[in-house]
Design an enzyme around this catalytic site. Structure first.
Site, mmCIF file in Angstrom:
data_model
loop_
_atom_site.group_PDB
_atom_site.id
_atom_site.type_symbol
_atom_site.label_atom_id
_atom_site.label_comp_id
_atom_site.label_asym_id
_atom_site.label_seq_id
_atom_site.Cartn_x
_atom_site.Cartn_y
_atom_site.Cartn_z
ATOM 1 N N ASP A 293 0.236 0.888 -6.415
ATOM 2 C CA ASP A 293 0.335 -0.318 -5.603
ATOM 3 C C ASP A 293 1.771 -0.856 -5.645
ATOM 4 O O ASP A 293 2.431 -0.802 -6.682
ATOM 5 C CB ASP A 293 -0.642 -1.360 -6.171
ATOM 6 C CG ASP A 293 -0.968 -2.449 -5.175
ATOM 7 O OD1 ASP A 293 -1.243 -2.123 -4.010
ATOM 8 O OD2 ASP A 293 -0.964 -3.636 -5.562
ATOM 9 N N GLU A 340 1.972 3.345 -2.045
ATOM 10 C CA GLU A 340 1.561 2.216 -1.194
ATOM 11 C C GLU A 340 2.858 1.597 -0.680
ATOM 12 O O GLU A 340 3.497 0.799 -1.348
ATOM 13 C CB GLU A 340 0.727 1.219 -2.009
ATOM 14 C CG GLU A 340 0.129 0.093 -1.160
ATOM 15 C CD GLU A 340 1.063 -1.096 -1.003
ATOM 16 O OE1 GLU A 340 1.664 -1.236 0.102
ATOM 17 O OE2 GLU A 340 1.206 -1.864 -1.953
ATOM 18 N N ASP A 395 -7.440 -5.079 1.014
ATOM 19 C CA ASP A 395 -6.823 -6.375 1.323
ATOM 20 C C ASP A 395 -7.022 -6.795 2.780
ATOM 21 O O ASP A 395 -6.731 -7.937 3.136
ATOM 22 C CB ASP A 395 -5.319 -6.336 1.026
ATOM 23 C CG ASP A 395 -5.014 -6.526 -0.452
ATOM 24 O OD1 ASP A 395 -5.856 -7.101 -1.162
ATOM 25 O OD2 ASP A 395 -3.931 -6.107 -0.889
#
EC number: 2.4.1.25
Length: 500
Positions: A293, A340, A395
């Site tokens: 991430d 990401e 998200d």
């Protein structure tokens, strides 16, 4: 890293169906793997698996190495007579984390008592061997959790000074006084890793690879920050002096202040990046690939003074990403990482990603808000196809929820674009499948879709609202909700787009 042309599904284990309030690593997880196999899928993507605390976010964990005890399936322990299970009336379709906390921890403690009374010599030996083998992280984690319990759940930097500073005498006394609690927390980790290992072996037998998720930063209230304050920018009290986040942008006037302590990269580099090597080694025991991430934070990260309530006052600080990934390459050979790469992405970030051949991400919900140059539109994907295409991530809203709030311009542009690819839809409920079809048709080597989009669910099934402190991470599948018809439709789409 080369990926096969394939597809997978995104489903966090907490979202699996079943009794006792939360998805677990048991028969429902195995059923999901078999569904995925029948549907022609070859990848299962999950969110971070660490133990969660306040807010229930998988991205704010008490440990960078431990597993989440909520995911332990207690039914095999009940069959051994270690624990009696009674469902206190958990809701269907949602995780009630308050009720889960009040039920699962006492049940795990009962299982530990039952284990101590009734376990076979072989089981006791296996548990002892696990504690010895994993001691390099497990000792700190188990003591951290035991101390946390003894101090009413307070964060470590509000414990008495000798414990905060890890003075030898204080640690020795705590280990002695809390030996049972320490052993209990080690026991939960033994159960977690044993059950996950069995599930991973089953996935491998079915030809399914698991994509894990690793937050770049660790939580302030975590075993690693307590055990290794020298790795982080902390003051004498153990509180961060600077914290992580992202700068203001079109979506947020004040940016995002995440609050994680920032690394002292100079110290990590002097130690040969051993923390990151061990972290990745542990992740690769659990997963076949790891999505990291906020990848851009390896090139430069947004540093916010801890005294600032928003992210406005921050500044960009360079990180030694190239040196880190060179070290990872030396240790692991091929770097088994998905980047990401969403958000503020500069040419330098792209160069770091491409230098090590890391696949990036494309999100179709981001594709239709401007013209044909939008990098999330499939005709703009790189010809090598080294990207993973998603309808949305954890998200994002579900695709149906997103479509219902899209502008008329976005809706019209999307319909035209889909038609150019030979994809049409009549009802809004067909939009998730239309976008999944678009991703499957694209050159992206891998397409991964949230299960909520397979079911064409609306915003009620959204996993996370970024910036909202509570009420997230709760959605669950209902028993039987994923049907053989869904699987057959996915398989037909995969076959037509050469992804089987």
């Amino acid at each position: 890293m080369e990926l096969p042309r394939a597809f997978g599904l995104l489903l966090h284990p907490t979202s699996l169906p079943g009794p006792y309030g939360v998805g677990v690593l048991g028969r429902e997880a195995r059923d999901f793997l078999r569904f995925l196999k029948e549907a022609g899928g070859r990848y299962w993507q999950v969110l971070p698996l660490g133990p969660t605390g306040y807010g229930d976010s998988p991205y704010q964990s008490f440990s960078a190495f431990a597993g989440n005890p909520y995911l332990i399936d207690l039914r095999p322990l009940a069959e051994r007579g270690y624990v009696r299970l009674e469902d206190p009336g958990f809701p269907q379709g949602r995780v009630d984390y308050g009720l889960l906390y009040a039920w699962k921890w006492p049940a795990l403690k009962e299982a530990f008592r039952g284990f101590k009374e009734k376990a076979s010599p072989e089981e006791r030996e296996a548990f002892a061997a696990f504690r010895e083998r994993e001691a390099w992280w497990l000792e700190d984690y188990a003591l951290f959790m035991a101390l946390k319990g003894a101090h009413g759940g307070l964060p470590w930097n509000r414990w008495p000074l000798p414990l905060r500073k890890r003075e030898e005498k204080a640690l020795r006394e705590a280990k002695s006084a809390l030996a049972e609690e320490v052993a209990f927390h080690a026991f939960t980790q033994w159960l977690f890793f044993r059950q996950w290992g069995a599930l991973k072996a089953e996935a491998e037998a079915l030809g399914i690879r698991i994509i894990g998720d690793m937050p770049i930063f660790v939580a302030e209230d975590s075993a690693e920050v307590w055990a290794h304050p020298e790795w982080f920018h902390l003051d004498e009290e153990g509180r961060p002096t600077v914290v992580a986040g992202v700068p203001p942008d079109y979506f947020s006037e004040t940016g995002q202040r995440w609050g994680n302590p920032l690394y002292r990269w100079d110290v990590l580099e002097r130690e040969g990046f051993s923390f990151w090597i061990r972290r990745l080694e542990k992740a690769l025991e659990l997963f076949h690939l790891v999505r990291i991430d906020h990848f851009r934070g390896f090139e430069a990260y947004w540093e916010i003074p801890a005294s600032c309530p928003t992210a406005v006052e921050g500044r960009w600080v360079k990180a030694p990403g190239e040196k880190l990934f060179q070290k990872i390459q030396e240790v692991f050979g091929e770097v088994p990482v998905l980047a990401e790469d969403l958000g503020v992405i500069t040419p330098e970030v792209e160069a770091l990603r491409d230098r090590f051949g890391l696949p990036g991400m494309k999100v179709l919900q981001f594709a239709f808000d401007d013209g044909m140059e939008n990098p999330f539109l499939p005709h703009n994907y790189p010809a090598h196809g080294r990207v993973v295409v998603y309808t949305g991530t954890h998200d994002n809203d579900t695709t149906l929820g997103w479509y219902r709030t899209a502008t008329p311009h976005e809706k019209a542009f999307m319909a035209r674009y889909l038609a150019d690819w030979g994809i049409t839809f009549r009802e809004e409920e067909e939009v998730p499948w239309a976008l999944m079809h678009l991703g499957m048709k694209s050159v992206a080597r891998l397409a991964v879709y949230p299960v909520q989009d397979v079911l064409a669910l609306g915003s009620e099934a959204r996993m996370n609202y970024p910036g909202r402190p509570s009420g997230n991470w709760a959605w669950r599948l209902l028993p039987g909700e994923l049907s053989p018809e869904h699987g057959a439709r996915l398989r037909a789409m995969a076959e037509a787009t050469e992804r089987l």
